[in-house]
Scaffold this motif. Sequence first.
Motif, PDB file in Angstrom:
ATOM      1  N   ASN A 100      16.395 -10.193   3.399  1.00 27.71           N
ATOM      2  CA  ASN A 100      15.156 -10.744   3.964  1.00 27.71           C
ATOM      3  C   ASN A 100      14.879 -12.153   3.427  1.00 27.71           C
ATOM      4  N   HIS A 101      15.130 -12.341   2.139  1.00 26.22           N
ATOM      5  CA  HIS A 101      14.875 -13.642   1.510  1.00 26.22           C
ATOM      6  C   HIS A 101      15.770 -14.719   2.127  1.00 26.22           C
ATOM      7  N   VAL A 102      17.036 -14.398   2.294  1.00 26.07           N
ATOM      8  CA  VAL A 102      17.981 -15.364   2.853  1.00 26.07           C
ATOM      9  C   VAL A 102      17.635 -15.664   4.308  1.00 26.07           C
ATOM     10  N   LYS A 103      17.285 -14.630   5.054  1.00 28.18           N
ATOM     11  CA  LYS A 103      16.964 -14.821   6.463  1.00 28.18           C
ATOM     12  C   LYS A 103      15.649 -15.575   6.669  1.00 28.18           C
ATOM     13  N   SER A 104      14.795 -15.579   5.656  1.00 25.17           N
ATOM     14  CA  SER A 104      13.507 -16.271   5.799  1.00 25.17           C
ATOM     15  C   SER A 104      13.667 -17.780   5.859  1.00 25.17           C
ATOM     16  N   GLY A 105      14.756 -18.304   5.276  1.00 28.15           N
ATOM     17  CA  GLY A 105      14.991 -19.740   5.296  1.00 28.15           C
ATOM     18  C   GLY A 105      14.099 -20.536   4.365  1.00 28.15           C
ATOM     19  N   THR A 106      13.422 -19.866   3.426  1.00 24.16           N
ATOM     20  CA  THR A 106      12.492 -20.573   2.539  1.00 24.16           C
ATOM     21  C   THR A 106      13.198 -21.302   1.408  1.00 24.16           C
ATOM     22  N   GLY A 107      14.468 -20.989   1.166  1.00 25.06           N
ATOM     23  CA  GLY A 107      15.190 -21.641   0.095  1.00 25.06           C
ATOM     24  C   GLY A 107      14.689 -21.221  -1.268  1.00 25.06           C
ATOM     25  N   THR A 108      14.825 -22.114  -2.248  1.00 29.73           N
ATOM     26  CA  THR A 108      14.378 -21.857  -3.621  1.00 29.73           C
ATOM     27  C   THR A 108      13.359 -22.926  -4.011  1.00 29.73           C
ATOM     28  N   PRO A 109      12.630 -22.731  -5.114  1.00 27.43           N
ATOM     29  CA  PRO A 109      11.688 -23.779  -5.531  1.00 27.43           C
ATOM     30  C   PRO A 109      12.343 -25.146  -5.724  1.00 27.43           C
ATOM     31  N   LYS A 110      13.568 -25.178  -6.189  1.00 28.96           N
ATOM     32  CA  LYS A 110      14.265 -26.453  -6.395  1.00 28.96           C
ATOM     33  C   LYS A 110      14.795 -27.020  -5.089  1.00 28.96           C
ATOM     34  N   ARG A 111      15.192 -26.155  -4.175  1.00 24.93           N
ATOM     35  CA  ARG A 111      15.724 -26.584  -2.875  1.00 24.93           C
ATOM     36  C   ARG A 111      14.945 -25.897  -1.755  1.00 24.93           C
ATOM     37  N   PRO A 112      13.659 -26.222  -1.601  1.00 26.07           N
ATOM     38  CA  PRO A 112      12.842 -25.540  -0.590  1.00 26.07           C
ATOM     39  C   PRO A 112      13.355 -25.768   0.823  1.00 26.07           C
ATOM     40  N   ASN A 113      13.308 -24.703   1.603  1.00 26.33           N
ATOM     41  CA  ASN A 113      13.695 -24.714   3.017  1.00 26.33           C
ATOM     42  C   ASN A 113      15.175 -25.016   3.238  1.00 26.33           C
ATOM     43  N   GLN A 114      15.973 -25.023   2.182  1.00 24.88           N
ATOM     44  CA  GLN A 114      17.420 -25.196   2.355  1.00 24.88           C
ATOM     45  C   GLN A 114      18.057 -23.823   2.539  1.00 24.88           C
ATOM     46  N   PRO A 115      18.798 -23.608   3.608  1.00 24.33           N
ATOM     47  CA  PRO A 115      19.432 -22.314   3.831  1.00 24.33           C
ATOM     48  C   PRO A 115      20.322 -21.915   2.645  1.00 24.33           C
ATOM     49  N   ILE A 116      20.317 -20.634   2.318  1.00 24.38           N
ATOM     50  CA  ILE A 116      21.146 -20.101   1.231  1.00 24.38           C
ATOM     51  C   ILE A 116      22.242 -19.242   1.852  1.00 24.38           C
ATOM     52  N   GLU A 117      23.475 -19.622   1.619  1.00 23.91           N
ATOM     53  CA  GLU A 117      24.606 -18.816   2.094  1.00 23.91           C
ATOM     54  C   GLU A 117      24.974 -17.825   0.996  1.00 23.91           C
ATOM     55  N   VAL A 118      24.902 -16.535   1.316  1.00 25.00           N
ATOM     56  CA  VAL A 118      25.085 -15.469   0.332  1.00 25.00           C
ATOM     57  C   VAL A 118      26.057 -14.425   0.872  1.00 25.00           C
ATOM     58  N   TYR A 119      26.864 -13.877  -0.039  1.00 31.52           N
ATOM     59  CA  TYR A 119      27.739 -12.751   0.277  1.00 31.52           C
ATOM     60  C   TYR A 119      27.354 -11.576  -0.618  1.00 31.52           C
ATOM     61  N   LEU A 120      26.917 -10.481  -0.002  1.00 28.75           N
ATOM     62  CA  LEU A 120      26.582  -9.291  -0.763  1.00 28.75           C
ATOM     63  C   LEU A 120      27.859  -8.633  -1.285  1.00 28.75           C
ATOM     64  N   PHE A 121      27.771  -8.107  -2.487  1.00 31.43           N
ATOM     65  CA  PHE A 121      28.896  -7.372  -3.049  1.00 31.43           C
ATOM     66  C   PHE A 121      28.460  -5.923  -3.252  1.00 31.43           C
ATOM     67  N   ALA A 122      29.032  -4.989  -2.502  1.00 27.60           N
ATOM     68  CA  ALA A 122      30.183  -5.102  -1.613  1.00 27.60           C
ATOM     69  C   ALA A 122      29.996  -4.081  -0.496  1.00 27.60           C
ATOM     70  N   MET A 123      30.956  -4.034   0.418  1.00 22.64           N
ATOM     71  CA  MET A 123      30.846  -3.114   1.544  1.00 22.64           C
ATOM     72  C   MET A 123      30.897  -1.655   1.090  1.00 22.64           C
ATOM     73  N   TYR A 124      31.852  -1.337   0.206  1.00 26.54           N
ATOM     74  CA  TYR A 124      32.049   0.046  -0.234  1.00 26.54           C
ATOM     75  C   TYR A 124      31.983   0.167  -1.748  1.00 26.54           C
ATOM     76  N   ASP A 125      31.671   1.359  -2.241  1.00 27.60           N
ATOM     77  CA  ASP A 125      31.966   1.690  -3.625  1.00 27.60           C
ATOM     78  C   ASP A 125      33.482   1.644  -3.808  1.00 27.60           C
ATOM     79  N   GLU A 126      33.922   1.211  -4.996  1.00 29.39           N
ATOM     80  CA  GLU A 126      35.368   1.102  -5.265  1.00 29.39           C
ATOM     81  C   GLU A 126      35.708   2.019  -6.441  1.00 29.39           C
ATOM     82  N   ASN A 127      36.219   3.210  -6.129  1.00 25.44           N
ATOM     83  CA  ASN A 127      36.380   4.240  -7.155  1.00 25.44           C
ATOM     84  C   ASN A 127      37.536   3.999  -8.118  1.00 25.44           C
ATOM     85  N   GLN A 128      38.363   2.990  -7.860  1.00 18.66           N
ATOM     86  CA  GLN A 128      39.475   2.689  -8.758  1.00 18.66           C
ATOM     87  C   GLN A 128      39.278   1.373  -9.512  1.00 18.66           C
ATOM     88  N   LYS A 129      38.090   0.818  -9.431  1.00 17.31           N
ATOM     89  CA  LYS A 129      37.853  -0.451 -10.104  1.00 17.31           C
ATOM     90  C   LYS A 129      37.722  -0.225 -11.607  1.00 17.31           C
TER      91      LYS A 129
END
Length: 340
Positions: A286-315
Amino acid sequence: MFFKSNVTMLFMIFFGFLLSIGLEFTAAQSPGVCYGMIAGNLPSKKETIDLYKSFGITRMRIYFPEAEVFEALKGSNIELTVDVAKESLQAISSNPNAAKDWVNTNIVPYSKDIKFRYITVGNEIHPGDVEAQYVFSGMQNIHDALASFNLGQIKASTAIDSSLLGKSYPPSDGAFSDAANAYMQKIINFLVPNGSPLLANIYPYFAYASDQVNIPLEYALFTQQGKNDVGYQNLFDAMLDSTYAALEKIGANNLQIVVSESGWPSFGGVGTSIQNAGAYYQNLINHVKSGTGTPKRPNQPIEVYLFAMYDENQKPGAETERHFGLLHADKSRKFPFNFK
């Protein structure tokens, strides 16, 4: 009326010119998701790509080239970040032809059907690691190899972690450690002139787990009401801005950061639960989709990759490392989430 129509015409011509020179207009973004595969019970690559599509996830990161993933991604419009495997770093660093072979084997055959975004040369390499000596020349060689195949739109970079910061609070005082300064200076000496972003793995979970006295859970989960004494409402923004401040202190004032990993484990350590993990992921989305950025970089889009798709039982490593997934191995959701 005549004046207004001419202004409109001039604007359209100027807009068309900007598009023609390839200027990218950014807006609020939906996060990508890292596709980790250190598990023995995961769905097929095709099933996984179908899940990305069904959830509306438009960006993916994988940690080594994988032909089966490439085949499944063809025509999907999912933008892809690919890591150079750790075992390949020395070869591509020391030999430009090895880098060219790597690109020719892993990128060129698929480049018309897949939207490659970044090539990550090293993930969480530390200044004292043997591999640290390979990062700068590895990025340069991959960059040159991409250019030789007219694929310069794909950017070479590297992914760091927050341990390279010697100071992170308040965020405006963020600075790299003495041990990391020279290492990071060399990295930005490549990234800045080539227009590549810095990739950074940012985990509020680990910061919270290591200092629960000073970091409230609500602050880490985006659920705190109101800002703290230095003007921040969540730990993610504070960690990202401290990294921006550290870059400014070594001369990279305008370098963009892509958050190449961020997540919260659902089991195995302090503050872990299905509820907390679900809250972190959805609130970050929700934060990334809001487009509000951060206090230092307001309104600058944040490109983020969530970690991860699956649990990794052999990690390997701590128990938490095996519980960062959005999904169970049977493809069921661990908690509700919505990317759309």
